[in-house]
Design an enzyme around this catalytic site. Structure first.
Site, PDB file in Angstrom:
ATOM      1  N   LYS A  44       1.752  -3.665   8.804  1.00 57.69           N
ATOM      2  CA  LYS A  44       2.833  -2.555   8.694  1.00 57.69           C
ATOM      3  C   LYS A  44       4.027  -3.647   9.204  1.00 57.69           C
ATOM      4  CE  LYS A  44       2.625   1.729  10.065  1.00 57.69           C
ATOM      5  NZ  LYS A  44       3.305   2.539   9.014  1.00 57.69           N
ATOM      6  N   ASP A  74       4.911  12.383  14.136  1.00 59.61           N
ATOM      7  CA  ASP A  74       5.282  12.181  12.543  1.00 59.61           C
ATOM      8  C   ASP A  74       3.958  12.443  12.003  1.00 59.61           C
ATOM      9  OD1 ASP A  74       6.459  12.020  10.229  1.00 59.61           O
ATOM     10  OD2 ASP A  74       6.773   9.684  10.064  1.00 59.61           O
ATOM     11  N   GLY A  96       5.383   3.588   4.895  1.00 56.12           N
ATOM     12  CA  GLY A  96       5.160   4.420   6.162  1.00 56.12           C
ATOM     13  C   GLY A  96       6.543   5.008   6.698  1.00 56.12           C
ATOM     14  N   LEU A 115       0.785  -1.212  -0.167  1.00 59.63           N
ATOM     15  CA  LEU A 115      -0.024   0.143   0.112  1.00 59.63           C
ATOM     16  C   LEU A 115       0.787   1.106  -0.062  1.00 59.63           C
ATOM     17  CD1 LEU A 115      -2.419  -1.032   2.779  1.00 59.63           C
ATOM     18  CD2 LEU A 115      -2.916  -0.697   0.437  1.00 59.63           C
ATOM     19  N   GLY A 116       2.063   1.196   0.668  1.00 59.06           N
ATOM     20  CA  GLY A 116       2.800   2.194   0.626  1.00 59.06           C
ATOM     21  C   GLY A 116       4.102   2.170   1.481  1.00 59.06           C
TER      22      GLY A 116
END
Ligand SMILES: *[C@@H]1O[C@H](CO)[C@@H](O)[C@H](O)[C@H]1NC(C)=O
Ligand SMILES: *[C@@H]1O[C@H](CO)[C@@H](O)[C@H](O)[C@H]1NC(C)=O
Ligand SMILES: *[C@@H]1O[C@H](CO)[C@@H](O)[C@H](O)[C@H]1NC(C)=O
Ligand SMILES: *[C@@H]1O[C@H](CO)[C@@H](O)[C@H](O)[C@H]1NC(C)=O
Ligand SMILES: *[C@@H]1O[C@H](CO)[C@@H](O)[C@H](O)[C@H]1NC(C)=O
Ligand SMILES: *[C@@H]1O[C@H](CO)[C@@H](O)[C@H](O)[C@H]1NC(C)=O
Ligand SMILES: *[C@@H]1O[C@H](CO)[C@@H](O)[C@H](O)[C@H]1NC(C)=O
Ligand SMILES: *[C@@H]1O[C@H](CO)[C@@H](O)[C@H](O)[C@H]1NC(C)=O
Ligand SMILES: *[C@@H]1O[C@H](CO)[C@@H](O)[C@H](O)[C@H]1NC(C)=O
Ligand SMILES: *[C@@H]1O[C@H](CO)[C@@H](O)[C@H](O)[C@H]1NC(C)=O
Ligand SMILES: *[C@@H]1O[C@H](CO)[C@@H](O)[C@H](O)[C@H]1NC(C)=O
Length: 817
Positions: free
Chosen positions: A531, A628, A512, A509-510
């Protein structure tokens, strides 16, 4: 310079003392009076009473305010409903000790009605507590009090004041809000004690109950489970056959505080800080679950669930159709009627706000066991709980018929026992489909984990320790769930590998802040986000599990829910709920999708982030600084509700104190505050900075890192420039301009708040509780100073034109990560 200031202040003081524009007195005797420009001051000089106007209005009132706090904070108004339309008001103390306000000739426009035939030498005095009192006999030892303003409170509840209700007559005193911030006339909302049943504090609107602040459970008011509140203030809740009263005082007498009911029906508690500014300490209602009977009767409201309403176990929606359409007003009814004898039993619910007590019954000395058996003797008795939760509980509180206004507390709730028929006590019967599904999933997980564990154990006992300590459990609607502490499921690596097609690139998905994120689908069809933490923190397994548990216990509807974790060798995975609409940056910075987000949605997203962040900073049991925060960390669910992700990770991986200094900068260029970038100082105010950047990005559809005009201005500078040039609305993303037209004040407010958040000095930035109020329009906005990372060329009031190149600093330091 400094001595000049002192000189000015002294001159002013001298002027005030010697020129009779402002006469101050300590007390006035019978027959004497006060008029415009004459005030009464308390002995310690903290409070002042006299006539005043709002701004340049003609309406004149007699009131009490803090003498040295500016802007003037009014705590009480005598003639709140009968202002004088000119400046002719006079306050007299009559011979009988009555206090009257006169305007010209004619009857008094206000009277304290405290005439006493026996009064000999009555006089009026303003006490250090801010109570205006009429006493009799200045020299008599008793100083008999004939009347005091504390008995007829306005909208403000002060330390030492008592709210009372009479059990016999039902009379009560209440705080009644102002109609408007400039109009002290009685508004719709009142805060008072409801003496019916077991007394509880309530907020009413036009007489109708809208929010239960709750009853005293020995430790706290059941509807306001804020630990810091009860650590700071000594509450006194006194109850006898005649009367019930509630009051508070700060433990530390040097704390200046007040408590009020606002024009919109909130209760707000403030504490004065060193700069003599009021800081919001607590505000309620906190969320939708605080709205009285939000989910209808016999139901439970839980903000960490979606939807928030669920029937209590043993109950089902009265109308499934309405319930599915999210109309909760019909509430829930029993699956199985009570048998009305001792075969019925109780289901225990932990961490709850107890139901509306206005029709309850109580006994202080009964034990819980007696309480339960007493309840079973009366067919209409439906629930019970301890009256006092201290020392493992004592006393008995019973409810009858429908159970109304129950919620799950995020902390500090108590045990509640709901009576159900015998058949409902057996967990396997009468469960809703949802519960059944939950348990099935739980069981299959359990079995899978056990089988795998078994294989592992069988292969060898090489793995010395750890596994035995790892608790394996799952979240379901378990009734005896250990209070507040949620055990998180441990997933097996093979389960996750299968779910993510072996961490296939197609499932990614990406990337992080702490590693790549994959989409996964469990065998039961549930979609998850995984994750895969890249840099190991060097923590041991148990330490890691403990940290993850802490994160899992942070539950709020504006936080992404952590479902579990997986540990395998050095591999550490976190499993989250899957967010179908990805993240905020995918919308606002995308040419095609940006027009899909209307202003209303953007505003809801901003408010959601603010609430989530407030929870992290202040309402959760831990104080979490995100460190963050950025648009790619704001995820959107199917209804475009915003949820913050990656919270708690900086804490886990950065090593943390509340206000800390760290060598390891966790953060992202463009969002990171100057003090954190330059010196590694982080605090809640560095999160506020990032929040401000997100707000401005969400409004404008531009990244902070983009440059504007020919001036090398980043977004903050651009926004500031437009603000100074009084054309702030030009900041708005053109693709939402249409939807903005109807909400201009709201948009302006957001831009203003955004600018307040990105100010250079952390102490100038508001905290999240203030921001939440500001977003609701319930708090005035200060004037922003120029933002950080801003070349000091425009709007410069200081004349300092040195170009600040802090942007570069953040880059170099980030490389150190
Ligand atoms: C109010 O006080 C003023 C000044 O003491 C006096 O002249 C006036 O008669 C008083 N009025 C009443 C109604 O007591
Ligand atoms: C009160 O003070 C104001 C401003 O100094 C003045 O204009 C006004 O006349 C004064 N009122 C009375 C009743 O003395
Ligand atoms: C001031 O207003 C009151 C009513 O609020 C009125 O009775 C009185 O006559 C007015 N006085 C003057 C001087 O206008
Ligand atoms: C005094 O009595 C009058 C007439 O009964 C009433 O309207 C007024 O509200 C009372 N004043 C106070 C301060 O209770
Ligand atoms: C309470 O109510 C009664 C009658 O309704 C009234 O006479 C009495 O003055 C009230 N007491 C107080 C303290 O307001
Ligand atoms: C708290 O208030 C109660 C009653 O008002 C008082 O008796 C007690 O001493 C107070 N406790 C502290 C620590 O001030
Ligand atoms: C009370 O508060 C003041 C000011 O906030 C602080 O200086 C003082 O140390 C506090 N006292 C105690 C006993 O905590
Ligand atoms: C919910 O249902 C009630 C009747 O049970 C109805 O009066 C109400 O209008 C409904 N609310 C909404 C928002 O549809
Ligand atoms: C449960 O009780 C209600 C009224 O007390 C009654 O109308 C209903 O029929 C009963 N249900 C069953 C299943 O007995
Ligand atoms: C409360 O319970 C105690 C012990 O069961 C009993 O002695 C007492 O009479 C009860 N009080 C009331 C008001 O029912
Ligand atoms: C059960 O409790 C209710 C509410 O207190 C009461 O009205 C009713 O009389 C009680 N019934 C019995 C049988 O005691």
């Amino acid at each position: 310079m400094e001595s000049f200031k002192v000189l000015v202040v002294c001159t002013l003081l001298i002027l005030f003392y010697f020129i009779p524009i402002c006469n101050t007195l300590n007390s006035i005797d019978q027959g004497q009076s006060l008029k415009e420009n004459e005030t009464l001051v308390s002995e310690d000089g903290a409070f002042e009473a006299g006539f005043f106007n709002f701004g340049d209005s003609n309406r004149q009132y007699f009131g009490i305010w803090y003498k040295d706090i500016s802007p003037r904070t009014i705590v009480w108004v005598a003639n709140r409903d009968t202002p004088i339309e000119n400046s002719s008001g006079v306050l007299n103390v009559t011979d009988g000790g009555n206090l009257v306000i006169l305007a010209g000739t004619g009857p008094p426009i206000w009277s304290s009605n405290s005439t006493s035939r026996t009064a000999k030498k009555p006089f009026l005095q303003l006490l250090d507590t801010a109570s205006l009192v009429v006493k009799d006999g200045r020299n008599s030892p008793q100083n008999l009090i004939l009347w005091q303003s504390f008995d007829i409170p306005g909208d403000t509840f002060l330390p030492g004041m008592k709210l009372r209700a009479n059990m016999a007559s039902g009379n009560y005193t209440s705080l009644i809000c102002w109609r408007d911030t400039q109009d002290p006339a009685m508004g719709l909302y009142a805060y008072r004690i409801d003496p019916h049943g077991y007394p509880q504090m309530v907020i009413t609107k036009g007489g109708t109950l809208i929010y239960r602040v709750g009853s005293w459970n020995g430790n706290m008011l059941s509807g306001v489970p804020s630990e810091s509140l009860y650590k700071t203030f000594n509450s006194s809740f006194e109850l006898n056959d005649q009367e019930v009263s509630y009051g508070y005082e700060p433990f530390n007498k040097s704390i200046v505080s007040r408590y009020m009911v606002t024009t919109s029906g909130q209760i707000q508690r403030f504490i004065l800080d060193q700069t003599k500014t009021w800081q919001l300490f607590f505000a309620g209602p906190v969320d939708q679950c605080d709205n009285y009977a939000f989910c209808g009767s016999n139901s439970n409201c839980d903000v960490s669930n979606s939807p928030q309403c669920d029937c209590l176990q043993g109950f089902a929606p009265k109308s499934q159709e309405k319930w599915s359409a999210q109309n909760w007003s019909g509430g829930c009814v029993r699956n199985v009627n009570l048998s009305c004898d001792s075969r019925d039993g109780f289901l225990k619910f932990s961490g709850m706000k107890i139901p509306d007590t206005s029709k309850s019954w109580y006994n202080r000395s009964m034990s819980l066991e007696d309480c339960k058996s007493f309840c079973l003797k009366n067919c209409s008795c439906t629930a019970c709980a301890n009256l006092d939760v201290r020392h493992s509980g004592s006393g008995c509180l019973l409810w009858f018929n429908d159970i109304v206004d129950v919620r799950k507390q995020t902390s500090g709730g108590q045990d509640l026992y709901i009576r159900v028929a015998a058949s409902e006590l057996d967990n396997n019967k009468g469960l809703s489909k949802k519960q059944l599904a939950g348990i099935l999933v739980g069981c299959s997980l359990f079995i899978i984990v056990m089988v795998i564990l078994g294989i592992v154990m069988h292969r060898k006992n090489k793995l010395k320790k750890s596994n035995m300590n790892q608790q394996i459990s799952w979240k379901n609607h378990s009734i005896d769930k250990e209070k507040e502490d949620i055990d998180i499921p441990l997933y097996d690596l093979s389960t996750i590998a299968i779910a993510t097609s072996h961490f296939s690139i197609n499932k990614k998905l990406g990337e992080g802040g702490f590693g790549p994120v994959y989409k996964g689908t469990l065998t039961n069809g549930q979609e998850i986000a995984v994750k895969r933490l890249s840099h190991s923190s060097g923590q041991g397994t148990n330490e890691f599990i403990n940290e993850v548990k802490l994160i899992a216990n942070l539950q709020h509807r504006n936080l992404v829910k952590l479902l579990g974790c997986c540990i395998h060798g050095d591999e550490r995975l976190l499993i989250y709920e899957f967010m179908p609409n990805r993240s905020l940056d995918c919308f606002i910075f995308d040419q095609a999708k940006r027009s899909l987000l209307h202003w209303d949605q953007r505003f809801q997203i901003i408010r959601g982030i603010a609430r989530g962040l407030l929870y992290l900073h202040q309402d959760s049991r831990l104080r979490i600084i995100h460190r963050d925060l950025k648009t790619s960390n704001i995820l959107l669910d199917q209804n475009m509700n915003s949820k913050i992700s990656d919270f708690g990770l900086a804490r886990t991986f950065g090593g943390d104190q509340v206000v800390g200094k760290t060598k390891r900068i966790v953060g992202t260029y463009g969002y990171i505050s100057p003090e954190y970038a330059a010196r590694g100082n982080f605090s809640v105010k560095s999160d506020v900075f990032s929040f401000g950047v997100i707000v401005l990005e969400t409004i404008s559809g531009h990244k902070n890192r983009e440059y504007f005009d020919d001036n090398d201005l980043n977004l903050l500078g651009h926004a500031w420039r437009l603000w100074c040039e009084e054309r702030p609305l030009e900041l708005i993303d053109e693709s939402v301009a249409d939807s903005v037209a109807v909400a201009e004040p709201e948009v302006l407010r957001c831009i203003h708040i955004g600018l307040l958040c990105v100010q250079e000095r952390p102490e100038d930035r508001p905290d999240m509780s203030a921001i939440v109020l500001m977003l609701n329009g319930e708090k005035p906005l200060a004037r922003p100073r120029e933002p950080a990372f801003y070349p000091h060329q425009f709007c410069s009031s200081t004349g300092n034109c040195a170009v600040n190149s802090a942007n570069e600093i953040s880059i170099t330091l980030l490389d150190a990560r």
